[in-house]
Design an enzyme around this catalytic site. Structure first.
Site, PDB file in Angstrom:
ATOM      1  N   SER A 270      37.953  44.677  40.264  1.00 29.02           N
ATOM      2  CA  SER A 270      38.813  44.673  41.448  1.00 29.02           C
ATOM      3  C   SER A 270      40.118  45.432  41.208  1.00 29.02           C
ATOM      4  CB  SER A 270      39.129  43.212  41.787  1.00 29.02           C
ATOM      5  OG  SER A 270      40.178  43.128  42.691  1.00 29.02           O
TER       6      SER A 270
ATOM      7  N   TYR B 119      42.162  34.421  39.891  1.00 27.54           N
ATOM      8  CA  TYR B 119      41.022  35.266  40.287  1.00 27.54           C
ATOM      9  C   TYR B 119      41.105  36.633  39.592  1.00 27.54           C
ATOM     10  CZ  TYR B 119      38.450  38.779  42.830  1.00 27.54           C
ATOM     11  OH  TYR B 119      37.640  39.852  43.122  1.00 27.54           O
TER      12      TYR B 119
ATOM     13  N   LYS C 146      38.765  38.749  36.411  1.00 27.61           N
ATOM     14  CA  LYS C 146      38.239  40.131  36.389  1.00 27.61           C
ATOM     15  C   LYS C 146      38.716  40.862  35.132  1.00 27.61           C
ATOM     16  CE  LYS C 146      35.934  39.791  40.150  1.00 27.61           C
ATOM     17  NZ  LYS C 146      34.476  39.684  40.081  1.00 27.61           N
TER      18      LYS C 146
END
Ligand code: NAD
Ligand code: WQD
Length: 344
Positions: free
Chosen positions: A129, A154, A158
């Site tokens: 991302s 979050y 990644k």
């Protein structure tokens, strides 16, 4: 046995389902999916069948379950590669429930890598991302732009995810690619599938389409005094079908052994920075709908502007976006109308 099957994790989700459709439309690969429908509906496979004529098997398995994950590989000895979409992805929720995000996203990644390693499945694509870049000093961002401190659990999953893959594949035969998506939006051209958030959406485009049909009473533009051409934030919106297409190119690139490193990273964006107000105007223009919106305060944690330099993906994968902002809006709207019709 010739290996010709692609295992898509998160195949019932937004990007996974569109990728399955593009694989079935444009390649000879077979597809299986693993998704426990934590954030999606099991009827996705029926939608895919309606569009492509192919019934794809979905294993309703929690990927954090190592044994159950291994069993899928044992049952399918012809897996050529894995595209690993499955993850929890809501930035705000990850701040509230960090343990859940780390457990789900890290354990499922470890479990699927373990299954690949044990079964000699050597081609691995990971959904990463743009959130890794955070606030950047210079635009556009390319793959060499330094990563800033991650702003959410979050985004951190990644960042660690990329590092875990790099470490693990160093000692086996797996080759991997991390694709860092910017802002995926839009829906399949048929209007028969699209993003279908189970909870109240927080991403701009589903908020726009849900406002247009009255599910959300009014859209708030988060911030009108950023240092941008109209005061609203700039992002790089990219059509989900273009994203899907990049996964096929990345798989083919690994399959053909064109990679120079065992682990490579590519940005996926259009290269065009667009403001929130420009997105709204494009939506109003292509759909003829007047959107009920107001200018409001900034959303905490938002970066002012970010967009991609995707030259590396173009040069190495031979990938380029084909779909512009107007079509992104038109397809998202077509899908929202399908959902409305299904309700009535
Ligand atoms: P999505 O929520 O629609 O799809 C993810 C799917 O994974 C869901 O169907 C969910 O049920 C499944 N899943 C989650 N945990 C699982 C588990 N433990 N076992 C089995 N299935 C599980 O999300 P999406 O928008 O399609 O995103 C796909 C990937 O792309 C994610 O990894 C996400 O982080 C990444 N990504 C998304 C965006 C975006 O804006 N949509 C941007 C950048 C990166
Ligand atoms: C886009 C713009 C908002 C809603 C997120 C994740 C990122 C990646 C992509 C997963 C921003 C504005 C939004 C609204 C608004 N996902 N907005 N009113 O925040 O750029 O990125 O999705 O990896 O990690 O953080 O996307 O769609 O939420 O917002 O004004 O009601 O729209 O301020 O400028 P974002 P978004």
């Amino acid at each position: 046995m010739e290996k010709n099957t692609i295992l898509v994790t998160g195949g019932c989700g937004y990007i996974g389902s569109h990728t399955i459709i593009e694989i079935l439309r444009n390649t000879e690969f077979k597809v299986i999916s693993v998704d426990n429908c934590l954030n999606s509906s099991p009827d996705t496979m029926e939608r895919i069948e309606k569009i492509t004529g192919v019934k794809v098997k979905n294993y309703n398995v929690d990927l954090t379950d190592k044994k159950a994950t291994l069993k899928i590989f044992e049952e399918n000895q012809d897996i050529l590669g894995v595209i690993h979409f499955a993850a929890l992805k809501a930035v705000g929720e990850s701040v509230q429930k960090p343990m859940w995000y780390y457990e789900n996203n890290m354990n499922s990644l470890l479990s699927i890598l373990n299954a690949c390693q044990r079964n000699e499945v050597n081609n691995f694509i990971f959904s990463s991302s743009c959130s890794l870049y955070g606030n950047v000093a210079q635009l556009p961002v390319d793959e060499n732009t330094p990563l800033s401190k991650t702003e959410s659990p979050y985004a951190h999953t990644k960042k660690i995810g990329e590092e875990i893959i790099e470490n693990i594949i160093h000692v086996n035969n797996i080759n991997a690619i991390a694709l860092r998506y910017f802002n995926p939006v839009g829906a399949d051209k048929t209007g028969l599938i699209g993003e279908n958030p189970i909870n109240k959406p927080s991403n701009l485009v589903p908020v726009i389409t849900q406002t247009a049909v009255g599910i959300i009473p009014k859209l708030t533009v988060f911030g009108d005094d950023y240092n941008t051409r109209d005061g609203s934030c700039i992002r790089d919106y990219i059509h989900v079908t273009d994203i899907a297409d990049a996964h096929i190119k990345a798989l083919q690139y690994l399959k053909d052994g064109k990679n120079t490193d065992k682990f490579e990273i590519f940005n996926l964006g259009t290269g065009d920075g667009v403001t929130v107000l420009e997105v709204i105007k494009a939506f109003e223009k292509v759909t003829g709908q007047k959107l009920n919106y107001e200018l409001g305060p900034k959303r905490p944690g938002d970066v002012e502007a970010i967009y991609s330099n995707s030259g590396k993906a173009e040069k190495h994968l031979g990938w380029k976006t084909k779909i512009g902002l107007d079509e992104m809006m038109a397809s998202a709207w077509k899908w929202q109308q399908t959902l409305e019709k299904e309700k009535s």
